[in-house]
Enzyme design. Structure first.
Site, PDB file in Angstrom:
ATOM      1  N   CYS A  97       0.814  -1.233   0.000  1.00  0.00           N
ATOM      2  CA  CYS A  97       0.000   0.000   0.000  1.00  0.00           C
ATOM      3  C   CYS A  97       0.839   1.271   0.000  1.00  0.00           C
ATOM      4  CB  CYS A  97      -0.992  -0.003   1.161  1.00  0.00           C
ATOM      5  SG  CYS A  97      -0.240   0.082   2.805  1.00  0.00           S
ATOM      6  N   HIS A 151      -2.735   1.057   6.725  1.00  0.00           N
ATOM      7  CA  HIS A 151      -3.062   1.009   5.296  1.00  0.00           C
ATOM      8  C   HIS A 151      -3.267   2.435   4.792  1.00  0.00           C
ATOM      9  CE1 HIS A 151      -4.234  -1.003   1.632  1.00  0.00           C
ATOM     10  NE2 HIS A 151      -5.365  -0.322   1.578  1.00  0.00           N
ATOM     11  N   HIS A 169      -5.958   1.988  -4.168  1.00  0.00           N
ATOM     12  CA  HIS A 169      -4.950   1.496  -3.216  1.00  0.00           C
ATOM     13  C   HIS A 169      -4.468   0.115  -3.625  1.00  0.00           C
ATOM     14  CE1 HIS A 169      -7.977  -1.057  -0.825  1.00  0.00           C
ATOM     15  NE2 HIS A 169      -8.665  -0.493  -1.796  1.00  0.00           N
TER      16      HIS A 169
END
Length: 197
Positions: A97, A151, A169
């Site tokens: 990520c 994240h 993402h």
């Protein structure tokens, strides 16, 4: 728009000066300022007007540049839809990520750190979802801990009326676009940062 405001203010200022220094002084000479005082007032009003116009023009230029930057970030990010997820990778064929976000920003000549936690300390916080813009970074808790950053993604679109946004993402299944109201992400949303102001 600025030219019209300037012309109007100049006309008003000129009219005031004429009023102060001509017929009004004949009617009430003790209550009206002298011509030099009236000219000083007009000069000060004109200076404030020019300063306000310059500030408004700077704001328009900054907003336009920021919008263009955000559009470019999103356009670059979406080119990698479907790329594989690989822990520790930062492109161009596989990403995790934060490797994805740092790679995309790097393509636009903006250097950001490599981890999602450190990226959460960069730029300026965006406190309200309604204020999000394309290209902003959004952060979520990880699968083990909802309360600490684990994240990160890039905002692709925002609906201020519903408080919903979409983001691109590098998920465990690869680079994709997700929605903030998906149960997994809505429970884990932590905050957002604007890297380029």
């Amino acid at each position: 728009m600025f030219v019209n405001i300037k012309k109007t203010l100049f006309s008003v200022s000129f009219g005031l000066m004429s009023l102060f220094t001509a017929s009004a002084q004949d009617m009430m000479p003790e209550a009206m300022p002298a011509r030099c005082t009236a000219e000083k007032i007009v000069t000060e009003v004109a200076a404030v007007t020019l300063e306000s116009e310059a500030e408004a023009a700077r704001t328009v230029r900054t907003t336009t540049a920021r919008n263009r930057f955000g559009e470019n970030i999103v356009k670059t990010a979406l080119q990698y839809l479907g790329a594989r997820y690989r822990s520790g990778m930062s492109g161009p064929y596989a990403f995790d990520c934060s490797g994805f976000t740092s790679y995309v920003y790097g393509c636009e000549n903006v250097s950001i750190t490599r981890s999602s936690r450190s990226q959460y300390t960069q730029g300026m916080p965006v406190r309200n979802v309604a204020d999000l813009q394309k290209g902003d970074l959004v952060f979520f808790g990880g699968s083990r801990s909802h309360s600490s950053v684990g994240h990160v993604g890039i905002v692709t679109d925002v609906d201020p009326s519903t408080g919903k946004f979409s983001f691109v993402h590098a998920s465990r299944t690869g680079v994709k676009v997700s929605e903030s109201n998906e149960p997994y992400y809505s429970r884990r949303y932590i905050g957002a940062r604007r890297i380029v102001e």
